[in-house]
Each structure stands twice: as C-alpha cells, then as structure tokens.
Scaffold this active site. Structure first.
Site, PDB file in Angstrom:
ATOM      1  CE1 TYR A   1      53.736  49.475  75.803  1.00  0.00           C
ATOM      2  CE2 TYR A   1      53.385  49.759  73.450  1.00  0.00           C
ATOM      3  CZ  TYR A   1      54.220  49.825  74.462  1.00  0.00           C
ATOM      4  OH  TYR A   1      55.412  50.493  74.408  1.00  0.00           O
TER       5      TYR A   1
ATOM      6  CE  LYS B   1      57.026  53.064  72.003  1.00  0.00           C
ATOM      7  NZ  LYS B   1      58.275  53.957  71.923  1.00  0.00           N
TER       8      LYS B   1
END
Length: 251
Positions: free
Chosen positions: A150, A157
């Site tokens: 990620y 995020k």
C-alpha cells in the site's frame, strides 16, 4: 430512513463500486442522489447511473480542479436547494507511489492531493448547500498499520483520517458531522489498480472473525448510509470498521 433527503455521491464508476451501492440503498430508503464524475469517466458514470432504481443527475467534479470546486454549490443548485450529506469515495495514486523508498514527491503529492486533501476540498465546496444536521462520510482503508504494497497510499489514507478529525472539529459548530468507514478489501476498480492487492484478499478471509467476502460491497455501503442518516446525530470524527473484525485481532 432517508425520506426527503438529498445526497451528493462521488465515486460511482462501476456497479461493483461501494458508492454505487450507497446510492442504490439511499434511493431505496427514500433519498434523492446526485452523482459526480469527470473527464472520460463521465460517460461511464452516466451509463451506470441508469442501473439505479431512479436515474440521478451526474455533474462534473474533478476534486483537484479549483474551478470545479468553486462552482460546485451553484451547479448543485440546478438539482437541489439543500444537501443532507456527501459521500467521499475518491482515491488515486500513481503507480510510482506504490514503491515506498523510490517514490518521487510528484507521485506522493498527487496521492495526498487526490486521496486526502480532497476530503476537505469537497466538504468546503459543498458546505453552502449543506443544511444543519448534514453528514460527510468518507471511505478509508485502516491507516493504523504499514500494510504490504500500500506504501504511499497508506500514508495518504493516514492523512485522510486526520483530515476527517479536523473537519469534525471545524464543521461541528456548523451542525455538520464527518465520519469515515474503514472497509475491508473489496474487488473494486480502485483495488484492482493497486499492484499486489490480492495479498489482502487472501489473508482477510482467514483472519476476520466474521469472515469476509471481497465481492460484497453491501455491508460497507449500509454503514455509509447509516452514517449519512439521522441515526448518529452525536457521532463525529469517528472511524467505523466494516471489515469482518479483522482490525480487532492480532496475528
């Protein structure tokens, strides 16, 4: 549950999109919805909009385009007098952002702009149309951990989740709530764009106490609809996990 309410919903791209099911459930619960899209995806969103119980209007909105943001409230006025909520279902990172040590600032800044700052930008742009008691709801992937693959999207995020808390602080006095839903991995267009995302899919079913179906966006959509409704009038700055309980257990 949502009779008489109107919501602005971003991120409807495919029928598998979480946002599509939020729009569908909202309409089934009595709400009117307005969708956004931009550029080449406008035609796709307009086509998918026809699969909803009622075809909603689709307006153009690129959350990185100041002109689009500056005129959003006026353009919404062509379809509604007031909004009762906004769904932020937007995220993007260039391929280079998924290699943490080698990523350039250009790639990282794009990821942060589109995937984090846009929550503030969208909320502020829609605010003139939002009545007291409105709700901003965003979709996140739990940023408490350094996930495999990620990389800078995970950092974006984390910024997104922090942005939500600051929005909760500043919008609360205006009577507007801001909450996030942290979903487990769903086979969406956004997920398919992340190299190696299938690693999440393989492990989630094994570890989630309730199990997890990566093809079913409905549980996540239901949580979004609940937070958009009046059923959480005193909840803001919160992150609701809809991940089968994965976040609650260790290795």
């Amino acid at each position: 549950m949502l009779t008489g309410k109107t919501f602005l919903i971003t991120g409807v791209l495919m029928e598998s999109s979480i946002a599509f099911h939020v729009a569908r459930l909202a309409q089934e619960q009595g709400a009117s919805v307005i969708l956004t899209s931009f550029g080449r995806t406008m035609r796709i969103t307009e086509k998918i909009a026809g699969r909803l119980p009622e075809r909603p209007p689709v307006i153009e909105l690129d959350v990185t385009d100041e002109a689009h943001l500056d005129t959003l409230a006026d353009r919404l006025g062509e379809h509604c007098d007031q909004l009762d909520g906004v769904l932020h279902s937007i995220g993007f990172a260039p391929e280079g952002a998924f290699t943490f040590l080698e990523a350039s600032w250009e790639d990282v800044s794009t990821a942060v702009h589109v995937s984090a700052y846009s929550l503030k930008a969208l909320a502020v742009a829609a605010l003139p149309r939002m009545r007291e008691g409105s709700s901003v709801v965003g979709l996140t992937f739990d940023a408490s951990f350094a996930w495999p693959v990620y990389d800078w999207m995970g950092v974006a995020k984390a910024a997104f989740e922090s942005t939500s808390r600051y929005l909760a602080r500043d919008l609360g006095p205006k009577g507007v709530r801001c909450n996030l839903v942290a979903a487990g991995p769903i086979k969406t267009t956004a997920a398919r764009s992340i190299p190696g995302f299938e690693q999440f899919e393989e492990k989630w079913q094994e570890r989630a106490p309730l199990g997890w179906d990566v093809t079913d966006p409905v549980p996540t959509a239901r949580a979004c609809v609940a937070l958009l409704s009046d059923w959480f009038p005193a909840t803001t700055g919160e992150i609701v996990h809809v991940d089968g309980g994965f976040h609650a257990v260790g290795t």
